[in-house]
Design a protein around this motif. Structure first.
Motif, mmCIF file in Angstrom:
data_model
loop_
_atom_site.group_PDB
_atom_site.id
_atom_site.type_symbol
_atom_site.label_atom_id
_atom_site.label_comp_id
_atom_site.label_asym_id
_atom_site.label_seq_id
_atom_site.Cartn_x
_atom_site.Cartn_y
_atom_site.Cartn_z
ATOM 1 N N CYS A 117 0.854 -1.204 0.000
ATOM 2 C CA CYS A 117 0.000 0.000 0.000
ATOM 3 C C CYS A 117 0.885 1.247 0.000
ATOM 4 O O CYS A 117 1.782 1.391 0.828
ATOM 5 N N TYR A 119 0.287 4.234 0.857
ATOM 6 C CA TYR A 119 0.218 5.075 2.069
ATOM 7 C C TYR A 119 1.101 4.467 3.159
ATOM 8 O O TYR A 119 1.821 5.177 3.855
ATOM 9 N N TYR A 120 1.056 3.155 3.292
ATOM 10 C CA TYR A 120 1.889 2.491 4.301
ATOM 11 C C TYR A 120 3.367 2.751 4.019
ATOM 12 O O TYR A 120 4.172 2.952 4.928
ATOM 13 N N CYS A 127 -0.100 5.714 8.580
ATOM 14 C CA CYS A 127 -1.467 5.201 8.455
ATOM 15 C C CYS A 127 -1.786 4.244 9.603
ATOM 16 O O CYS A 127 -0.926 3.911 10.416
ATOM 17 N N TRP A 128 -3.042 3.791 9.651
ATOM 18 C CA TRP A 128 -3.505 2.924 10.749
ATOM 19 C C TRP A 128 -2.587 1.719 10.942
ATOM 20 O O TRP A 128 -2.209 1.388 12.067
ATOM 21 N N LEU A 129 -2.193 1.071 9.843
ATOM 22 C CA LEU A 129 -1.410 -0.161 9.982
ATOM 23 C C LEU A 129 -0.077 0.110 10.661
ATOM 24 O O LEU A 129 0.470 -0.729 11.359
ATOM 25 N N CYS A 135 -6.992 4.920 8.002
ATOM 26 C CA CYS A 135 -6.652 4.167 6.787
ATOM 27 C C CYS A 135 -6.915 5.107 5.616
ATOM 28 O O CYS A 135 -8.071 5.343 5.256
ATOM 29 N N TYR A 136 -5.861 5.661 5.058
ATOM 30 C CA TYR A 136 -6.019 6.655 3.981
ATOM 31 C C TYR A 136 -6.531 6.026 2.695
ATOM 32 O O TYR A 136 -7.160 6.689 1.878
ATOM 33 N N ALA A 137 -6.262 4.742 2.513
ATOM 34 C CA ALA A 137 -6.661 4.093 1.258
ATOM 35 C C ALA A 137 -8.176 3.908 1.172
ATOM 36 O O ALA A 137 -8.738 3.890 0.084
ATOM 37 N N HIS A 145 -6.434 -2.165 -3.954
ATOM 38 C CA HIS A 145 -6.730 -2.610 -2.592
ATOM 39 C C HIS A 145 -7.772 -3.728 -2.543
ATOM 40 O O HIS A 145 -8.110 -4.331 -3.555
ATOM 41 N N CYS A 153 -7.693 -2.272 7.941
ATOM 42 C CA CYS A 153 -6.726 -2.071 6.859
ATOM 43 C C CYS A 153 -7.247 -2.746 5.590
ATOM 44 O O CYS A 153 -7.605 -3.925 5.621
ATOM 45 N N VAL A 154 -7.279 -2.009 4.483
ATOM 46 C CA VAL A 154 -7.788 -2.584 3.229
ATOM 47 C C VAL A 154 -6.660 -2.880 2.235
ATOM 48 O O VAL A 154 -6.888 -3.018 1.034
ATOM 49 N N ALA A 155 -5.428 -2.992 2.749
ATOM 50 C CA ALA A 155 -4.322 -3.401 1.872
ATOM 51 C C ALA A 155 -4.495 -4.877 1.513
ATOM 52 O O ALA A 155 -5.215 -5.606 2.197
HETATM 53 S S1 SF4 Z 1 -4.851 0.038 3.497
HETATM 54 FE FE1 SF4 Z 1 -3.738 -0.526 5.359
HETATM 55 S S2 SF4 Z 1 -1.647 -0.011 4.833
HETATM 56 FE FE2 SF4 Z 1 -2.952 1.148 3.410
HETATM 57 S S3 SF4 Z 1 -3.453 3.114 4.348
HETATM 58 FE FE3 SF4 Z 1 -5.023 1.704 4.977
HETATM 59 S S4 SF4 Z 1 -4.294 0.936 6.964
HETATM 60 FE FE4 SF4 Z 1 -2.536 1.766 5.897
#
Ligand code: SF4
Ligand SMILES: Cc1cc2nc3c(=O)[nH]c(=O)nc-3n(C[C@H](O)[C@H](O)[C@H](O)COP(=O)(O)OP(=O)(O)OC[C@H]3O[C@@H](n4cnc5c(N)ncnc54)[C@H](O)[C@@H]3O)c2cc1C
Length: 329
Positions: A117, A119-120, A127-129, A135-137, A145, A153-155
């Motif tokens: 991802c 953003y990660y 990000c959240w992870l 979770c920006y995605a 995703h 998390c939607v990675a």
């Molecule tokens: S999908 Fe997971 S890794 Fe990506 S921004 Fe969201 S929390 Fe972070």
């Protein structure tokens, strides 16, 4: 990059004893990228590549095959025990990354690689992870995703071999402060949750030592298919690992696992049930492809993955129905 110390222990117990605040270093192809961007900041790197107790061998055990955690993807791609009996795994390894990376990348590290991802992997946001709140995605750029979202998390999980290993009913052996344990790979992976923002259930300090594959049944067939946005050196938009055991001309057992659609390799048991008892005819394959995507919830920008995944499932199952006939995706 944050400063860190480097150690090269002589035994697994010594490595485990040093694990607090540290990361194990295998091929380094994922870990070093994350460290260079300060996304992972261990105080110590524990080099496990030369641990005498860890190996890169692939051996027949009588009731299956054992793969040392340090075996590289190149070895999995070519080893006769894998190519002859577990083509889903050799195929998944062969289509991962590049030849140079496959020579460095170990199977242990491959299962533990972190999401791709953007953003990660960005230095700009947490990000959240990675310990943040958002979770920006989910509302952002989510073309690559997840279609199934059991986690905040939607990675998606990026490992091709992991998808194949789940279809092959592999087990993972780990050693840590509490000794050795062996877990089905379906329990080794678990979608990240509030208190465990990782994709596996590996405990603190635990080292993956080996992967075990059960013996293949007579008349067992397996295959791996991968859709990418370019033909080489790309992560799976969708991956499909399929395995069937035939009893005469009927399917007696089926496994169907999707990659690139969830934070962990995603087994679709309803689709497997559509295949059992059939001759893998076109109607059964169609039903399984539809069932495989039941419950998928596309995000704003990844709806294209649903027809892609259905087509790839059909392609994989057609290959199993008539081995060698399915054109590589
Ligand atoms: S999908 Fe997971 S890794 Fe990506 S921004 Fe969201 S929390 Fe972070
Ligand atoms: C450009 C690029 C393209 C790629 N394309 C693909 C692809 O198409 N398909 C695919 O599947 N993968 C792909 N990868 C991922 C690649 O396969 C992984 O980076 C690699 O397998 C990781 O293995 P490693 O030995 O280098 O692990 P490392 O980078 O050394 O380690 C990764 C993580 O695993 C931990 N670790 C490693 N070994 C163990 C162990 N035995 N026990 C406990 N913890 C351990 C480390 O501490 C670290 O957290 C790609 C990578 C890159 C850089």
């Amino acid at each position: 990059m944050q400063p860190f110390t480097y150690t090269r222990p002589e035994t697994i117990d010594e490595a485990v004893g040093q694990a607090e605040g540290a990361r194990y270093l295998a091929g380094g192809t994922d870990l070093m990228t994350l460290m260079k961007r300060d996304i992972d900041t261990p105080e110590r790197l524990i080099d496990i590549k030369r641990l005498p107790e860890l190996d890169d061998t692939i051996t027949s055990t009588g009731d299956g095959v054992e793969i040392g955690a340090l075996a590289t993807l190149s070895e999995l791609e070519r080893h006769p025990l894998i190519t002859a009996s577990y083509p889903a795994l050799s195929g998944a390894a062969a289509i991962a990354a590049t030849p140079q990376l496959r020579n460095m990348a170990t199977i242990g590290g491959n299962l533990l690689q972190r999401p791709r991802c953007w953003y990660y992997r960005s230095e700009e946001v947490t990000c959240w992870l990675n310990g943040g709140d958002t979770c920006y995605a989910r509302e952002g750029e989510n073309q690559h995703h997840a279609l199934f979202q059991p986690s905040p998390c939607v990675a998606t999980h990026s490992s091709d071999p992991a998808t194949a290993l789940l279809a092959l009913d592999a087990e993972v052996t780990v050693r840590g402060p509490g000794g050795e344990r062996t877990v089905p790979i379906g329990e080794f992976f678990a979608a990240p949750e509030e208190e465990r923002r990782r994709e596996t259930t590996l405990g603190a300090g635990e080292i993956v030592t080996a992967i075990r594959l059960p013996a293949v049944a007579p008349n067992e067939r397996s295959t791996y298919r991968k859709a990418m946005d370019r033909k080489v050196w790309a992560f799976a938009l969708v991956g499909v690992a399929a395995r069937v055991v035939m009893d005469g001309d009927r399917v007696s057992e089926a496994r169907l696992v999707l990659g690139g659609v969830a934070p962990v390799p995603w087994r679709v048991e309803t689709a497997e049930a559509e295949l059992v008892g059939t001759t893998l005819d076109a109607a059964a394959i169609d039903k399984a492809a539809e069932a495989a995507l039941e419950g998928a919830i596309p995000l704003a920008k990844n709806g294209h993955k649903i027809p892609l995944a259905k087509a790839l499932v059909r392609n994989a199952l057609e290959d199993l129905a008539s081995p060698g006939s399915g054109a590589p995706a």
